[in-house]
Design a protein around this motif. Structure first.
Motif, mmCIF file in Angstrom:
data_model
loop_
_atom_site.group_PDB
_atom_site.id
_atom_site.type_symbol
_atom_site.label_atom_id
_atom_site.label_comp_id
_atom_site.label_asym_id
_atom_site.label_seq_id
_atom_site.Cartn_x
_atom_site.Cartn_y
_atom_site.Cartn_z
ATOM 1 N N PHE A 30 0.839 -1.200 0.000
ATOM 2 C CA PHE A 30 0.000 0.000 0.000
ATOM 3 C C PHE A 30 0.876 1.252 0.000
ATOM 4 C CE2 PHE A 30 -2.651 3.370 1.596
ATOM 5 C CZ PHE A 30 -3.831 3.170 0.908
ATOM 6 N N LYS A 31 1.877 1.254 0.889
ATOM 7 C CA LYS A 31 2.759 2.418 0.957
ATOM 8 C C LYS A 31 4.001 2.066 1.777
ATOM 9 C CE LYS A 31 1.179 6.034 -0.178
ATOM 10 N NZ LYS A 31 1.090 6.701 -1.503
ATOM 11 N N ILE A 32 5.131 2.668 1.389
ATOM 12 C CA ILE A 32 6.316 2.634 2.241
ATOM 13 C C ILE A 32 6.675 4.077 2.559
ATOM 14 C CG2 ILE A 32 7.860 2.364 0.210
ATOM 15 C CD1 ILE A 32 9.795 0.868 2.198
ATOM 16 N N VAL A 33 6.733 4.382 3.850
ATOM 17 C CA VAL A 33 7.016 5.733 4.342
ATOM 18 C C VAL A 33 8.459 5.751 4.822
ATOM 19 C CG1 VAL A 33 6.314 7.553 5.938
ATOM 20 C CG2 VAL A 33 4.609 5.930 5.052
ATOM 21 N N SER A 34 9.268 6.642 4.249
ATOM 22 C CA SER A 34 10.695 6.650 4.542
ATOM 23 C C SER A 34 11.177 8.023 4.983
ATOM 24 C CB SER A 34 11.490 6.214 3.298
ATOM 25 O OG SER A 34 12.876 6.405 3.492
ATOM 26 N N TRP A 38 13.352 11.570 -1.747
ATOM 27 C CA TRP A 38 13.124 10.756 -2.936
ATOM 28 C C TRP A 38 14.401 10.590 -3.753
ATOM 29 C CZ3 TRP A 38 10.599 7.075 -4.952
ATOM 30 C CH2 TRP A 38 10.620 6.850 -6.331
ATOM 31 N N LEU A 39 15.258 11.597 -3.762
ATOM 32 C CA LEU A 39 16.502 11.532 -4.521
ATOM 33 C C LEU A 39 17.334 10.310 -4.136
ATOM 34 C CD1 LEU A 39 18.207 13.124 -6.612
ATOM 35 C CD2 LEU A 39 19.368 14.217 -4.686
ATOM 36 N N LYS A 40 17.271 9.928 -2.859
ATOM 37 C CA LYS A 40 18.025 8.764 -2.385
ATOM 38 C C LYS A 40 17.244 7.466 -2.503
ATOM 39 C CE LYS A 40 21.472 10.614 0.788
ATOM 40 N NZ LYS A 40 22.182 10.333 2.049
ATOM 41 N N LEU A 41 15.970 7.575 -2.853
ATOM 42 C CA LEU A 41 15.110 6.387 -2.881
ATOM 43 C C LEU A 41 14.762 5.916 -4.289
ATOM 44 C CD1 LEU A 41 12.594 7.397 -0.054
ATOM 45 C CD2 LEU A 41 14.565 5.870 0.151
ATOM 46 N N LYS A 42 14.875 6.790 -5.275
ATOM 47 C CA LYS A 42 14.373 6.434 -6.603
ATOM 48 C C LYS A 42 15.126 5.262 -7.231
ATOM 49 C CE LYS A 42 16.874 10.223 -8.919
ATOM 50 N NZ LYS A 42 16.680 11.423 -9.769
ATOM 51 N N LYS A 43 16.399 5.098 -6.859
ATOM 52 C CA LYS A 43 17.159 3.982 -7.429
ATOM 53 C C LYS A 43 16.804 2.636 -6.789
ATOM 54 C CE LYS A 43 21.240 4.629 -4.486
ATOM 55 N NZ LYS A 43 22.687 4.928 -4.480
ATOM 56 N N LYS A 45 13.980 1.247 -6.956
ATOM 57 C CA LYS A 45 13.097 0.571 -7.923
ATOM 58 C C LYS A 45 11.758 0.141 -7.322
ATOM 59 C CE LYS A 45 16.992 -0.959 -10.746
ATOM 60 N NZ LYS A 45 17.741 -2.111 -11.314
ATOM 61 N N VAL A 46 11.244 0.983 -6.438
ATOM 62 C CA VAL A 46 9.861 0.851 -5.992
ATOM 63 C C VAL A 46 9.113 2.027 -6.612
ATOM 64 C CG1 VAL A 46 8.274 0.890 -4.025
ATOM 65 C CG2 VAL A 46 10.472 -0.306 -3.842
ATOM 66 N N SER A 47 7.969 1.766 -7.219
ATOM 67 C CA SER A 47 7.225 2.815 -7.933
ATOM 68 C C SER A 47 6.953 3.998 -7.017
ATOM 69 C CB SER A 47 5.903 2.265 -8.463
ATOM 70 O OG SER A 47 6.136 1.198 -9.344
ATOM 71 N N LYS A 48 7.127 5.190 -7.551
ATOM 72 C CA LYS A 48 7.017 6.401 -6.740
ATOM 73 C C LYS A 48 5.638 6.536 -6.093
ATOM 74 C CE LYS A 48 8.093 11.334 -6.804
ATOM 75 N NZ LYS A 48 8.535 12.491 -7.628
ATOM 76 N N LYS A 49 4.608 6.029 -6.750
ATOM 77 C CA LYS A 49 3.245 6.149 -6.206
ATOM 78 C C LYS A 49 3.091 5.404 -4.873
ATOM 79 C CE LYS A 49 1.317 2.254 -8.828
ATOM 80 N NZ LYS A 49 0.261 1.840 -9.792
ATOM 81 N N PHE A 50 4.000 4.469 -4.609
ATOM 82 C CA PHE A 50 3.939 3.708 -3.359
ATOM 83 C C PHE A 50 4.871 4.258 -2.282
ATOM 84 C CE2 PHE A 50 2.756 0.274 -6.445
ATOM 85 C CZ PHE A 50 1.453 0.105 -5.998
ATOM 86 N N VAL A 51 5.655 5.282 -2.630
ATOM 87 C CA VAL A 51 6.677 5.796 -1.709
ATOM 88 C C VAL A 51 6.282 7.160 -1.165
ATOM 89 C CG1 VAL A 51 9.095 6.444 -1.432
ATOM 90 C CG2 VAL A 51 8.479 4.550 -2.970
ATOM 91 N N GLU A 52 6.287 7.269 0.158
ATOM 92 C CA GLU A 52 6.077 8.549 0.839
ATOM 93 C C GLU A 52 7.421 8.969 1.407
ATOM 94 O OE1 GLU A 52 4.279 11.854 1.839
ATOM 95 O OE2 GLU A 52 2.961 10.233 1.140
ATOM 96 N N ALA A 53 8.118 9.854 0.678
ATOM 97 C CA ALA A 53 9.463 10.282 1.079
ATOM 98 C C ALA A 53 9.376 11.501 1.981
ATOM 99 C CB ALA A 53 10.298 10.597 -0.161
ATOM 100 N N GLN A 54 9.822 11.323 3.220
ATOM 101 C CA GLN A 54 9.791 12.393 4.220
ATOM 102 C C GLN A 54 11.228 12.706 4.639
ATOM 103 O OE1 GLN A 54 6.786 13.888 5.794
ATOM 104 N NE2 GLN A 54 6.024 13.144 3.835
#
Length: 386
Positions: A30-34, A38-43, A45-54
Motif C-alpha cells: 500500500f505504501k512505504i514511508v521513509s 526521494w533523490l536517495k530512494l528512486k534507485k 526501484k519501488v514505484s514512486k506512487k507507493f513511496v512517501e518520502a519524508q
C-alpha cells in the motif's frame, strides 16, 4: 482469501525497500514511508506512487551526522523525524481501510501501531538491532574499555521503544541473538526472521580473479566501535602474511577521530562508501570478510559477501552466527577475540582447499536465501497470530 495489504515505515532504506519490491510485485504494497528524500530512494526501484518520502530532517542532519560536537542537535532532528514519520503513517492508516498490516521500524511506529490496532489490524514492531537497553549497556561498556566518551541512548528512544514492544502484536527480529536480548515480558511475541539477499546485486563474478600472491581481507561496514573496526585493525596488524591487504569499505562515523591514525598502513586500501555495482567487484577480489561487531541485529553485509562467494569471520554479536553455522561459510568468533580472528585468517591463508570449500558453501546457500523466501516466511508468521 484476500491478500494482506502492507504499509511499512522506515527511518531510511535498509532492507525495507527489498521487502517493498516483493510486496509491489505481489500487489500487496500500500505504501512505504521513509525518512529519506526521494533523490536517495528512486534507485531502489519501488514505484514512486507507493513511496512517501519524508526526507527533510535527513537533509538537515547530513552535514552534522558524523560530528560528535553536534550530537544534541542531531538527536533532536532524529527524534523530530521519527515523530513525523509516525504522524504521517498514522494519517494514512486512518484514511485507508484496505491496510491491514503495519510494519513499523522501532522508534517510528508507536502512534501508527496503536491506530491500526484500533481497527483490529496487525501491528509489527521491527527491531533490527538488539533490545535497546542491551544495546545501550554493551556499547557503553565497550567505549569505557577504550577510554572513549560514550553518549548514552536518549531516554526518549528507550521509553519509546519499550512502549512499541508492549503495544505491538509481533516484535520482528532478524536473529536468535537479538531474541535472546529481550526480557520475559516481551519474549512471547518475538519472532525471528532472517534477512534475505539480492543475488542480482551480489554474486560470484567468474571474470574477477582473486590474487594468487596477496591475501585480501575485506572489512565492509561503517568505521565504528559498534562494528568492531578497531578489532579488525588490531587483528590485521598481528596477522603474519608477507602479502596481506585490508580493503576497508564504509563511511566514517562520529568515531572517526579514534580511527584517524590507525589506518595509515600502505597495505590498507580505503574506499569510503561504495555503490552496489562497484561493491560486488571489491567483494569478488577478496578472500575473506571480517566483521567483529560488538552489537548488531543481523549485519546484511554477511549475506551480501556470502552471496558473492566470500567466506566470513564474524562474532555471534553480528547476529549472523546461525547463518554462518548453517551454511558452513566461515567461522564465528568471540567478541573482542583478536587472537581468534588471527588464528582463522592464518588457517584460511594456509589452507586453500578449505577456503575454496567455504566459498562454494557461501555462494550455493545464498541462492535460496532471497527476499521472496523472506516474505513467504513473514506471511506465515502473520497467519499464525490470526
Amino acid at each position: 482469501m484476500s491478500k494482506n495489504k502492507y504499509i511499512i515505515t522506515t527511518a531510511g532504506k535498509f532492507h525495507h525497500f527489498d521487502v517493498a519490491k516483493v510486496l509491489e510485485k505481489n500487489n500487496q504494497l500500500f505504501k512505504i514511508v521513509s525518512g529519506y528524500p526521494w533523490l536517495k530512494l528512486k534507485k531502489e526501484k519501488v514505484s514512486k506512487k507507493f513511496v512517501e518520502a519524508q526526507g527533510i530532517y535527513r537533509i538537515l542532519r547530513e552535514p552534522i551526522l558524523r560530528n560528535s560536537r553536534f550530537k544534541k542537535i542531531d538527536n533532536i532532528l532524529n527524534i523530530l523525524s521519527a515523530k513525523n514519520l509516525d504522524n504521517k503513517t498514522s494519517k494514512i492508516i486512518d484514511q485507508n481501510k484496505d491496510v491491514n498490516v503495519f510494519i513499523g521500524q522501532s522508534q517510528c511506529g508507536l502512534k501508527s501501531g496503536i491506530k491500526i490496532k484500533e481497527k483490529n489490524k496487525i501491528y509489527i514492531c521491527e527491531r533490527t538491532s538488539t533490545h535497546i537497553e542491551f544495546q545501550n549497556n554493551i556499547l557503553k561498556e565497550e567505549y569505557q574499555n577504550l577510554g572513549l566518551k560514550y553518549y548514552d541512548i536518549d531516554n526518549w528512544y528507550i521509553d519509546r521503544e519499550k512502549q512499541e514492544y508492549s503495544e505491538s502484536d509481533i516484535i520482528l527480529v532478524p536473529s536468535t541473538f537479538v531474541k535472546k536480548t529481550f526480557d520475559e515480558k516481551n519474549l512471547s511475541k518475538v519472532r525471528v526472521l532472517e534477512f534475505g539477499v539480492n543475488t542480482k546485486n551480489f554474486f560470484r563474478d567468474i571474470n574477477i580473479k582473486k590474487s594468487d600472491k596477496h591475501f585480501d581481507i575485506l572489512y565492509l561496514a561503517n568505521k565504528s566501535v559498534r562494528k568492531g573496526f578497531h578489532y579488525v585493525i588490531e587483528a590485521f596488524k598481528k596477522f603474519k602474511h608477507p602479502y596481506k591487504r585490508l580493503h576497508i569499505v564504509g563511511s566514517n562515523t562520529s568515531d572517526q577521530n579514534y580511527f584517524k591514525d590507525k589506518t595509515s598502513d600502505d597495505n590498507m586500501i580505503i574506499y569510503g562508501h561504495v555503490d552496489h555495482l562497484k561493491l560486488n567487484t571489491i567483494i569478488n577480489l577478496c578472500h575473506v570478510y571480517v566483521l567483529p561487531s560488538i552489537e548488531d541485529g543481523f549485519a546484511t553485509t554477511i549475506l551480501q559477501v556470502a552471496s558473492a562467494g566470500c567466506p566470513v569471520i564474524v562474532t555471534e554479536n553480528t547476529g549472523g552466527g546461525d547463518f554462518v553455522r548453517r551454511s558452513n561459510c566461515g567461522f564465528v568468533v568471540p567478541i573482542r577475540g583478536v587472537e581468534s580472528i588471527v588464528d582463522k585468517l592464518t588457517l584460511l591463508a594456509d589452507n586453500k582447499i578449505l577456503l575454496n570449500q567455504l566459498s562454494e558453501n557461501a555462494k550455493n546457500y545464498s541462492l535460496v536465501n532471497n527476499w521472496e523466501k523472506y516474505f513467504n516466511k513473514l506471511e506465515t508468521i502473520i497467519e499464525q497470530i490470526n
